[in-house]
Design an enzyme around this catalytic site. Structure first.
Site, PDB file in Angstrom:
ATOM      1  N   TYR A 253      14.951 -21.094  11.525  1.00  0.00           N
ATOM      2  CA  TYR A 253      15.735 -21.726  10.528  1.00  0.00           C
ATOM      3  C   TYR A 253      16.964 -21.719  11.309  1.00  0.00           C
ATOM      4  O   TYR A 253      17.693 -20.690  11.481  1.00  0.00           O
ATOM      5  CB  TYR A 253      15.794 -20.868   9.204  1.00  0.00           C
ATOM      6  CG  TYR A 253      14.649 -21.066   8.284  1.00  0.00           C
ATOM      7  CD1 TYR A 253      13.647 -21.910   8.626  1.00  0.00           C
ATOM      8  CD2 TYR A 253      14.524 -20.376   7.214  1.00  0.00           C
ATOM      9  CE1 TYR A 253      12.367 -21.888   7.853  1.00  0.00           C
ATOM     10  CE2 TYR A 253      13.324 -20.258   6.368  1.00  0.00           C
ATOM     11  CZ  TYR A 253      12.482 -21.095   6.769  1.00  0.00           C
ATOM     12  OH  TYR A 253      11.134 -21.231   5.988  1.00  0.00           O
TER      13      TYR A 253
HETATM   14  N1  LIG Z   1       6.705 -20.896   4.845  1.00  0.00           N
HETATM   15  C1  LIG Z   1       7.035 -21.945   5.157  1.00  0.00           C
HETATM   16  O1  LIG Z   1       6.820 -22.834   5.837  1.00  0.00           O
HETATM   17  C2  LIG Z   1       8.491 -22.240   4.150  1.00  0.00           C
HETATM   18  C3  LIG Z   1       8.678 -23.876   3.978  1.00  0.00           C
HETATM   19  C4  LIG Z   1       9.460 -24.366   3.245  1.00  0.00           C
HETATM   20  C5  LIG Z   1      10.407 -23.059   2.395  1.00  0.00           C
HETATM   21  N2  LIG Z   1       9.987 -22.068   2.703  1.00  0.00           N
HETATM   22  C6  LIG Z   1      10.984 -21.023   2.132  1.00  0.00           C
HETATM   23  O2  LIG Z   1      11.103 -21.243   0.609  1.00  0.00           O
HETATM   24  C7  LIG Z   1      12.509 -21.413   0.474  1.00  0.00           C
HETATM   25  C8  LIG Z   1      12.525 -22.188  -1.022  1.00  0.00           C
HETATM   26  O3  LIG Z   1      12.118 -23.505  -0.598  1.00  0.00           O
HETATM   27  P1  LIG Z   1      12.797 -25.182  -0.457  1.00  0.00           P
HETATM   28  O4  LIG Z   1      14.414 -24.630  -0.258  1.00  0.00           O
HETATM   29  O5  LIG Z   1      12.181 -25.623   0.763  1.00  0.00           O
HETATM   30  O6  LIG Z   1      12.435 -25.616  -1.746  1.00  0.00           O
HETATM   31  P2  LIG Z   1      12.871 -25.438  -3.253  1.00  0.00           P
HETATM   32  O7  LIG Z   1      12.993 -24.040  -3.678  1.00  0.00           O
HETATM   33  O8  LIG Z   1      11.872 -25.931  -4.038  1.00  0.00           O
HETATM   34  O9  LIG Z   1      14.096 -26.468  -3.638  1.00  0.00           O
HETATM   35  C9  LIG Z   1      15.354 -25.774  -3.516  1.00  0.00           C
HETATM   36  C10 LIG Z   1      16.176 -26.896  -3.524  1.00  0.00           C
HETATM   37  O10 LIG Z   1      16.326 -27.384  -4.915  1.00  0.00           O
HETATM   38  C11 LIG Z   1      17.804 -27.641  -5.371  1.00  0.00           C
HETATM   39  N3  LIG Z   1      18.105 -26.903  -6.252  1.00  0.00           N
HETATM   40  C12 LIG Z   1      17.762 -25.241  -6.520  1.00  0.00           C
HETATM   41  N4  LIG Z   1      18.282 -24.794  -7.460  1.00  0.00           N
HETATM   42  C13 LIG Z   1      18.704 -25.819  -8.323  1.00  0.00           C
HETATM   43  C14 LIG Z   1      19.019 -26.097  -9.468  1.00  0.00           C
HETATM   44  N5  LIG Z   1      19.316 -24.993 -10.525  1.00  0.00           N
HETATM   45  N6  LIG Z   1      19.615 -27.075  -9.783  1.00  0.00           N
HETATM   46  C15 LIG Z   1      19.588 -28.351  -9.072  1.00  0.00           C
HETATM   47  N7  LIG Z   1      19.006 -28.088  -7.899  1.00  0.00           N
HETATM   48  C16 LIG Z   1      18.205 -27.057  -7.634  1.00  0.00           C
HETATM   49  C17 LIG Z   1      18.749 -27.192  -3.917  1.00  0.00           C
HETATM   50  O11 LIG Z   1      19.023 -28.552  -3.025  1.00  0.00           O
HETATM   51  P3  LIG Z   1      19.896 -29.452  -3.548  1.00  0.00           P
HETATM   52  O12 LIG Z   1      20.852 -29.155  -4.271  1.00  0.00           O
HETATM   53  O13 LIG Z   1      20.330 -30.109  -2.188  1.00  0.00           O
HETATM   54  O14 LIG Z   1      19.097 -30.729  -4.291  1.00  0.00           O
HETATM   55  C18 LIG Z   1      17.893 -26.239  -3.170  1.00  0.00           C
HETATM   56  O15 LIG Z   1      18.207 -26.360  -1.711  1.00  0.00           O
HETATM   57  C19 LIG Z   1      13.054 -21.556   1.705  1.00  0.00           C
HETATM   58  O16 LIG Z   1      14.452 -21.428   1.256  1.00  0.00           O
HETATM   59  C20 LIG Z   1      12.281 -20.829   2.619  1.00  0.00           C
HETATM   60  O17 LIG Z   1      12.842 -19.512   2.517  1.00  0.00           O
HETATM   61  C21 LIG Z   1       9.083 -21.449   3.524  1.00  0.00           C
END
Ligand SMILES: NC(=O)c1ccc[n+]([C@@H]2O[C@H](COP(=O)([O-])OP(=O)(O)OC[C@H]3O[C@@H](n4cnc5c(N)ncnc54)[C@H](OP(=O)(O)O)[C@@H]3O)[C@@H](O)[C@H]2O)c1
Length: 308
Positions: free
Chosen positions: A26
């Protein structure tokens, strides 16, 4: 964003959040490893009441890069993460993805690398990420034979990503005492209700959201309806769904406001009728999150985009 993120970290810790997920991939280019470095800095600069050094679990993921070909190279990757985070031990050292689909011979070196980092006391526990059911069973047996417990399996799991593979993985996890960590529980932001086909985020998500959002009407209206009835918000309901399914959701947050809101997903439970309503609405929504050919059976496209 560092000041805001430090405040976000402090708020989360003050409210009892103790698991933080990151990865050595990352942060690309000049920012290589930046996510791990920032987490380390946040731990060091935390000024609240909790004992962060001891109580926080950092789960990082080691990329199965094609040049990591030996167990020693994988152990060195772990040491490099420890240096960046500036902690003595990583909470959960996770293999970021399986190479079974495209480089099966590399797989054993990576697994042996996980064993070695555990035996050398560099990680408290070992986990995997983006493993489908078949590979999960294989690595569980492999590690067990070497006396290394597999504690977690991280997969994309949300109302947008609850296909047969995810449910099968969950079943296997339950039967073997592995915790399922649900990544992208908000569907990268699509389940928050703030994006529409006419109001897309900037960056690479826009392309993906343009394909998926038009087919999400039944699910988003169900989330909204339940949120209104419950006096909760859509992100809170989406995260609570993951908790009710017995997973550990790791929503990504970018601000204190988002962290505050997501903390409201804790301390209550959706009813079984509400769960069924959401799952029915999800099945009525014709488009699902993209699962990637890059991993065993599935992995998320954005993971690929984040890394490269
Ligand atoms: N193992 C893997 O291959 C893999 C892959 C992907 C992710 N991950 C892990 O999973 C974690 C989370 O996944 P993700 O960030 O991809 O997706 P997610 O948690 O589904 O979405 C997070 C995004 O949603 C928005 N958000 C979050 N809370 C909110 C709220 N209360 N109100 C409005 N918008 C909100 C923010 O972006 P905006 O404000 O820009 O919209 C935030 O960056 C990552 O940080 C990572 O650690 C792992």
């Amino acid at each position: 964003m560092e000041t805001e993120l430090q405040r976000t970290f402090n708020l989360a810790v003050d409210n009892g959040i103790n698991l933080f997920d990151t990865a050595d991939s990352y942060g690309t280019g000049k920012l290589n490893g930046q996510s791990e470095k920032l987490l380390g800095k946040f731990i060091k600069d935390y000024q609240g009441q909790k004992r962060v050094q001891n109580d926080i679990v950092i789960a990082t993921k080691f990329a199965a890069y094609p040049w990591r070909l030996t167990p020693l190279q994988f152990v060195n990757a772990c040491r490099a993460s420890l240096d960046r985070i500036e902690i003595e031990k990583i909470g959960i050292g996770q293999l970021h993805w399986s190479t079974a689909n495209y480089a099966p011979l590399q797989e054993k070196a990576l697994w042996d690398g996980l064993v070695a980092m555990y035996e050398q006391g560099l990680v408290r526990a070992v986990g995997v990420s983006n493993f489908g059911p078949k590979q999960l069973l294989k690595i569980y047996d492999y590690l067990k034979a070497r006396g290394v417990p597999l504690v977690s399996a991280q997969v994309q799991f949300s109302l947008l990503s609850m296909g047969e593979d995810q449910l099968e993985t969950k079943k296997i996890c339950d039967s073997l005492g592995i915790r399922l960590i649900a990544y992208s529980p908000l569907g990268l932001g699509m389940l928050t209700g703030k994006y529409t086909p006419d109001k897309l985020p900037r960056g690479p998500r826009a392309f993906l959201f343009r394909q998926i959002l038009p087919g999400l009407r039944p699910l988003l209206s169900s989330l909204k309806e339940i949120a209104q009835k419950r006096r909760k918000t859509m992100p809170q309901v989406a995260i609570n769904w993951c908790i009710c399914k017995g997973t550990i959701p790791i929503p990504g947050v970018k601000s204190v406001k988002q962290a505050e809101e997501n903390l409201g997903a804790l301390g209550w439970r959706l009813s079984s009728e509400e769960l069924a309503q959401l799952e029915h609405a999800a099945s009525e929504s014709p488009t699902k999150m993209i699962q990637n050919i890059f991993q065993t059976r599935f992995v998320f496209l954005i993971t690929y985009l984040k890394i490269f």
